[in-house]
Scaffold this motif. Structure first.
Motif, PDB file in Angstrom:
ATOM      1  N   ARG A   1       2.285   1.541 -11.039  1.00  8.39           N
ATOM      2  CA  ARG A   1       2.791   2.277  -9.892  1.00  8.39           C
ATOM      3  C   ARG A   1       1.622   3.023  -9.252  1.00  8.39           C
ATOM      4  NH1 ARG A   1       5.916   7.206 -13.130  1.00  8.39           N
ATOM      5  NH2 ARG A   1       4.221   7.614 -14.572  1.00  8.39           N
ATOM      6  N   ARG A   2       1.720   3.245  -7.941  1.00 11.56           N
ATOM      7  CA  ARG A   2       0.661   3.980  -7.263  1.00 11.56           C
ATOM      8  C   ARG A   2       0.854   5.474  -7.514  1.00 11.56           C
ATOM      9  NH1 ARG A   2      -3.019   3.387  -3.243  1.00 11.56           N
ATOM     10  NH2 ARG A   2      -2.449   1.257  -2.703  1.00 11.56           N
ATOM     11  N   GLU A   3      -0.134   6.083  -8.127  1.00 14.21           N
ATOM     12  CA  GLU A   3      -0.076   7.508  -8.426  1.00 14.21           C
ATOM     13  C   GLU A   3      -0.882   8.319  -7.424  1.00 14.21           C
ATOM     14  OE1 GLU A   3       1.457   9.488 -11.139  1.00 14.21           O
ATOM     15  OE2 GLU A   3       2.686   7.762 -10.705  1.00 14.21           O
ATOM     16  N   LYS A   4      -1.960   7.762  -6.936  1.00 14.30           N
ATOM     17  CA  LYS A   4      -2.810   8.448  -5.975  1.00 14.30           C
ATOM     18  C   LYS A   4      -3.162   7.461  -4.861  1.00 14.30           C
ATOM     19  CE  LYS A   4      -4.803  11.278  -9.663  1.00 14.30           C
ATOM     20  NZ  LYS A   4      -6.039  11.635 -10.394  1.00 14.30           N
ATOM     21  N   ALA A   5      -3.740   7.959  -3.817  1.00 10.31           N
ATOM     22  CA  ALA A   5      -4.032   7.122  -2.661  1.00 10.31           C
ATOM     23  C   ALA A   5      -5.005   5.999  -2.987  1.00 10.31           C
ATOM     24  CB  ALA A   5      -4.578   7.965  -1.519  1.00 10.31           C
ATOM     25  N   ILE A   6      -5.858   6.196  -3.987  1.00  5.88           N
ATOM     26  CA  ILE A   6      -6.899   5.185  -4.234  1.00  5.88           C
ATOM     27  C   ILE A   6      -6.855   4.641  -5.656  1.00  5.88           C
ATOM     28  CG2 ILE A   6      -8.456   6.090  -2.478  1.00  5.88           C
ATOM     29  CD1 ILE A   6      -9.980   7.539  -4.706  1.00  5.88           C
ATOM     30  N   SER A   7      -5.829   4.911  -6.413  1.00  2.00           N
ATOM     31  CA  SER A   7      -5.801   4.406  -7.787  1.00  2.00           C
ATOM     32  C   SER A   7      -4.409   3.954  -8.194  1.00  2.00           C
ATOM     33  CB  SER A   7      -6.286   5.507  -8.747  1.00  2.00           C
ATOM     34  OG  SER A   7      -5.345   6.561  -8.810  1.00  2.00           O
TER      35      SER A   7
ATOM     36  N   GLU B   1       0.808  -1.217   0.000  1.00  2.00           N
ATOM     37  CA  GLU B   1       0.000   0.000   0.000  1.00  2.00           C
ATOM     38  C   GLU B   1       0.846   1.274   0.000  1.00  2.00           C
ATOM     39  OE1 GLU B   1      -3.207  -0.144  -0.380  1.00  2.00           O
ATOM     40  OE2 GLU B   1      -3.183  -2.335  -0.303  1.00  2.00           O
ATOM     41  N   SER B   2       2.172   1.110  -0.007  1.00  2.00           N
ATOM     42  CA  SER B   2       3.034   2.293   0.021  1.00  2.00           C
ATOM     43  C   SER B   2       3.006   3.004  -1.326  1.00  2.00           C
ATOM     44  CB  SER B   2       4.476   1.900   0.361  1.00  2.00           C
ATOM     45  OG  SER B   2       5.039   1.148  -0.690  1.00  2.00           O
ATOM     46  N   ASP B   3       3.303   4.282  -1.316  1.00  4.22           N
ATOM     47  CA  ASP B   3       3.215   5.087  -2.538  1.00  4.22           C
ATOM     48  C   ASP B   3       4.273   4.707  -3.570  1.00  4.22           C
ATOM     49  OD1 ASP B   3       1.064   6.459  -1.561  1.00  4.22           O
ATOM     50  OD2 ASP B   3       2.226   8.165  -0.808  1.00  4.22           O
ATOM     51  N   ASP B   4       5.392   4.117  -3.128  1.00  7.47           N
ATOM     52  CA  ASP B   4       6.441   3.781  -4.086  1.00  7.47           C
ATOM     53  C   ASP B   4       6.410   2.309  -4.506  1.00  7.47           C
ATOM     54  OD1 ASP B   4       7.219   2.689  -1.699  1.00  7.47           O
ATOM     55  OD2 ASP B   4       9.284   3.427  -1.769  1.00  7.47           O
ATOM     56  N   TYR B   5       5.361   1.589  -4.134  1.00  6.01           N
ATOM     57  CA  TYR B   5       5.258   0.178  -4.527  1.00  6.01           C
ATOM     58  C   TYR B   5       4.933   0.065  -6.013  1.00  6.01           C
ATOM     59  CZ  TYR B   5       3.676  -4.676  -4.720  1.00  6.01           C
ATOM     60  OH  TYR B   5       3.519  -6.007  -5.049  1.00  6.01           O
TER      61      TYR B   5
END
Length: 491
Positions: A480-486, A114-118
């Motif tokens: 890559r995670r770009e936003k908290a929910i997408s 769930e981390s932003d850089d995952y």
């Protein structure tokens, strides 16, 4: 090494005093009290350390703790996933493949998904058959007379001097036996690079091995170096990720006769590598330099390595390619995460574009100019695992280089002493007693194994994605995670 010696000496003295107290209580206690008293007097009189003046005797505990803090942190504090620059799990990944030991991991991922850089790859419910062997990449454009068939995974630039001779020999023999190339680094071609493995001769701003006495480029000497049968390609190093825009210094104390002969400099003198090249100063001159090197080398592939900074400058290079008709055969894209034995910390931390962004920019710019098919793109930053290779190829690279991964395969323990010449693993040192611990006849096998196993892992990932050819890989496979929910791909 100095820290270990000092700490060991302190422990020995303490144990000796304890033994004296047990055997001869009066004498032992007298020695202990007298020693503490003398240390306290010294601490109060010295003017260098405020801590010792304010806290005599007790202040030494702080310095002793600081002395062994890196070892305590690495072995007892850090988790398997938070070590820097390479965490324990990734180090273990390399060690296991280099030794062909257990290559599985228990009980699921330890990463925070769930981390932003995952980042993650998409797979197919219809996997493709796994290829028997990794494909190779032909490097060489229309003007190249001696194109080279390269492995997808190779040894990145590391100079003799930065690495000890045993490390360089083991790397080159591993490259020979495994069928991949070994980049010399900018320190020139040593005999240790010539163990039969394919070599990429890197030409940095110091032009080592191909320089005149005043430090300028010597076409005559270059022709000799590039003409060696082991040399398959030539790479102009414009900049490297760990310290882009920064030169280097070879201290006189390290510039012995052997290194001086290899680099073409006077021994026992301080030698500078300037921040920039003297052979060219603009994109048009760079294209001319590439053309000259191609002619002098007999038509071998010529490329350049850079860490992207000012995007406009790379676009201008592409415009010069279009204007002159001269193109490099390959471009090596380094990132700000790049490693080196020694660099100013501000350059390591804050200068240059990270490799993913740089790779995307270079690939897209080459495509915009219509050059991508002819110019192969190599990426050379922190490539450790098969997923790193898979991701790099999906983002547009044609092949990868690794320095730190190959060092770990040699036995590097990430002691972070590369810049001290005291590498305990005998890799980044030229001290004989430390180098002797690295046995070439054993370590080259680990380099070969690592290369073989990481490509085997890559083929498994490619099959899981549903692809049977590297040409089918694209950015849509990497998320890559770009936003908290997408989640978004690199499209």
């Amino acid at each position: 090494m100095k820290r270990i010696v000092v700490f060991s000496l302190v422990v020995f003295i303490i144990l000796a005093i304890v033994w004296c107290i047990v055997e001869w209580p009066v004498i032992g206690l007298s020695i202990a009290v007298g020693s503490v008293f003398m240390i306290g007097i010294y601490d109060l009189l010295q003017k260098k350390h405020t801590i010792l003046r304010n806290f005599p005797v007790l202040g030494h505990i702080r310095f002793l703790s600081e002395m062994i803090a890196p070892e305590l942190h690495q072995y007892f504090v850090e988790s398997d996933t938070d070590g820097k620059p390479i965490d324990r799990n990734h180090r273990s990944y390399v060690y296991q493949r280099a030794k062909k030991e257990n290559e599985t991991h228990p009980f699921g991922t330890e990463l925070n998904v769930e981390s932003d850089d995952y980042k993650w790859m998409s797979h197919s419910i219809y996997p493709a058959p796994k290829l028997n062997e990794a494909p190779r990449v032909i490097i060489g454009g229309k003007a190249c007379k001696q194109p080279y068939s390269a492995s997808l995974f190779n040894i990145s630039a590391m100079s003799f001097g930065a690495l000890g001779k045993n490390a360089v020999k083991a790397l080159n023999i591993g490259a020979r036996e495994g069928g991949f190339y070994h980049n010399t680094g900018e320190g020139g071609i040593s005999d240790y690079h010539l163990q039969g493995g394919d070599v990429v001769y890197q030409l940095g701003t110091g032009y080592f091995g191909s320089r005149n006495e005043d430090g300028t480029f010597s076409s005559k000497k270059f022709k000799v170096q590039a003409g060696k049968s082991e040399v398959k390609m030539i790479e102009i190093k414009i900049s490297q990720g760990a310290k882009p825009g920064h030169g280097g210094v070879l201290p006189a104390a390290k510039n012995n006769q052997e290194i001086a002969n290899i680099r073409g400099v006077k021994p026992n003198t301080t030698v500078l590598s300037p921040p920039g090249h003297s052979a060219f100063s603009n994109p048009t001159e760079l294209m001319q330099f590439i053309s000259d090197l191609r002619d002098l080398s007999g038509g071998k592939p010529i490329g350049f390595k850079l860490c992207v900074g000012n995007k406009t400058e790379f676009i201008e290079i592409c415009e010069a390619m279009k204007r002159t008709g001269v193109k490099p055969d390959f471009i090596t894209v380094d990132g700000a995460e790049g490693g080196t034995g020694a660099a100013p910390i501000d350059f390591s931390n804050y200068v240059g574009m990270p490799w993913e962004s740089a790779l995307l920019f270079v690939v897209d710019t080459l495509r915009d100019f219509g050059f991508k098919e002819e110019i192969k793109v190599i990426t050379a930053t922190k490539i450790i695992t098969s997923f790193d290779i898979f991701k790099a190829l999906c983002l547009g690279a044609d092949l990868c280089n690794s320095a730190r991964g190959m060092m770990l395969a040699l036995g590097c323990i990430q002691a972070l002493k590369c810049n001290t010449n005291n590498c305990p693993a005998g890799v980044a040192t030229n001290k004989k007693y430390l180098m002797n611990g690295l046995v070439v006849s054993e370590k080259w096998k680990r380099v070969k194994n690592y290369h073989e196993e990481i490509l085997n892992d890559f083929l498994e990932l490619m099959a899981a994605s549903g692809c049977s050819e590297t040409s089918q890989l694209s950015r849509e496979f990497i998320y890559r995670r770009e936003k908290a929910i997408s989640w978004e791909s690199y499209q």
